[in-house]
Design an enzyme around this catalytic site. Sequence first.
Site, short mmCIF file in Angstrom:
data_model
loop_
_atom_site.label_atom_id
_atom_site.label_comp_id
_atom_site.label_asym_id
_atom_site.label_seq_id
_atom_site.Cartn_x
_atom_site.Cartn_y
_atom_site.Cartn_z
N LYS A 198 35.31 22.00 -4.57
CA LYS A 198 34.36 22.38 -3.53
C LYS A 198 32.71 22.26 -4.39
O LYS A 198 32.90 22.06 -5.66
CB LYS A 198 34.64 23.89 -3.23
C1 LIG Z 1 39.37 24.72 0.64
C2 LIG Z 1 39.25 25.34 2.02
C3 LIG Z 1 39.66 26.64 2.37
C4 LIG Z 1 40.46 27.60 1.13
O1 LIG Z 1 39.75 27.69 -0.05
P1 LIG Z 1 40.67 28.31 -1.25
O2 LIG Z 1 39.78 28.55 -2.02
O3 LIG Z 1 41.31 26.98 -1.64
O4 LIG Z 1 41.55 29.53 -0.77
C5 LIG Z 1 39.78 27.25 3.39
N1 LIG Z 1 39.23 26.20 4.29
C6 LIG Z 1 38.78 24.99 4.21
C7 LIG Z 1 38.43 24.34 5.45
C8 LIG Z 1 38.73 24.70 3.06
O5 LIG Z 1 38.52 23.23 2.90
#
Ligand SMILES: *Cc1c(COP(=O)(O)O)cnc(C)c1O
Length: 382
Positions: A198
């Site tokens: 991210k």
């Molecule tokens: C990455 C992501 C998540 C989840 O996040 P984590 O930190 O991996 O639990 C939730 N929603 C979306 C749209 C994502 O891309």
Amino acid sequence: MGLNKGMDEAKLMEPNEGIVLFHPHIPSGAIERVTKVLSGRWIGQGPLVDEFETKFNSLYGKNTKALAVGSGTDALHLAYLLADIKEGDEVIVPVFTCTATNIPFLYMGAKIVFADVDPHTMNIDVKHVKRLVTEKTKAIVVVHYGGLPCEMDELKALSALHNITIIEDAAHALGATYKGENVGSISPYTMYSFQAIKHITTGDGGLLLLPEEQYEKAKRLRWFGIDRSAKQMGIWENDITEVGYKYQMTDIGAAMGLAALEEFDQTLAYRRKLFSIYERQLTGCSHLHFVGGGYHDREHAAWMCTILVENRKQLWQKLRDQKIESAQVHYRNDRYSIFGGKVEGRYPNMDEVEDKYLVLPLHTRMSEDDVIRICDVINSGW
Ligand SMILES: *Cc1c(COP(=O)(O)O)cnc(C)c1O
């Protein structure tokens, strides 16, 4: 689905082999900050978590508090609990998203009602959402796909009219704005993910912006239901009256997060620059649709760049031959048995784009020339 099989199973490339789809962004100050944490007393949840929360909230929140947790999924689960969603309540959610958006509802026994995708943006289709609202609808969850904010004015109006809570999954949308407002200061609950790829990473981690008055409860839910500050002051008689989880962020993660916030303006500007080159090079091409481009009332957070094409597998293969990774990343959630399985024809827009969307590389290890090269390959046809 058969056609896509090769795409799913292809081996990931190493960064030195070509242009990879994602790469973690490790900020320049991270190693020093983490090293300092490792030589100190607090490596789990300690003072840096508080510092990270305060800083994040001051940047993106409004009348909110920030709660840092172990993952974006943890943050969503807590948001759903704090929004008082109970077994049997209906929740309207996007059919097209990371499964993490919707899985916490299965922990809780809520009734998932999928809404179709808007094929131009891949965001939730608000027209469909309106048709899905019933007396039992408790919440609507929206995901700002790729980093483009959803139609928040329309959603807010719906929320006010029917007394439905909006929860924003902003995992893709750190730094996005909608009509001049930060994503994070629009709805009562906004969730972020700091998973490895991210915008900001804490290894794994997440954060929830929530109403100030729920902060104490949220902190208890994060830590077994225990009031941790009372406990640390030596009061061991505390009762536990609600079931909590173990969802905290660590100071190691918070150190990375603080380093990332320090240089986030530059990181975001760079991602946006790469995204704008894609947009310029790929908009108006008759053989593809550029997803989520062309908006002037909202700023894209440039987490992913997605195009819609015919013969996707051939383009994927052509890019692959040029040592460029591309992929689907997210899948329609109704294909998974845990959500009840797919019902033919229920989501016509999703059916329309299902075999067309392709995500292109976008990260801080890429150069502007890399983007131009990818666009040249695409524009030469497949
Ligand atoms: C990455 C992501 C998540 C989840 O996040 P984590 O930190 O991996 O639990 C939730 N929603 C979306 C749209 C994502 O891309």
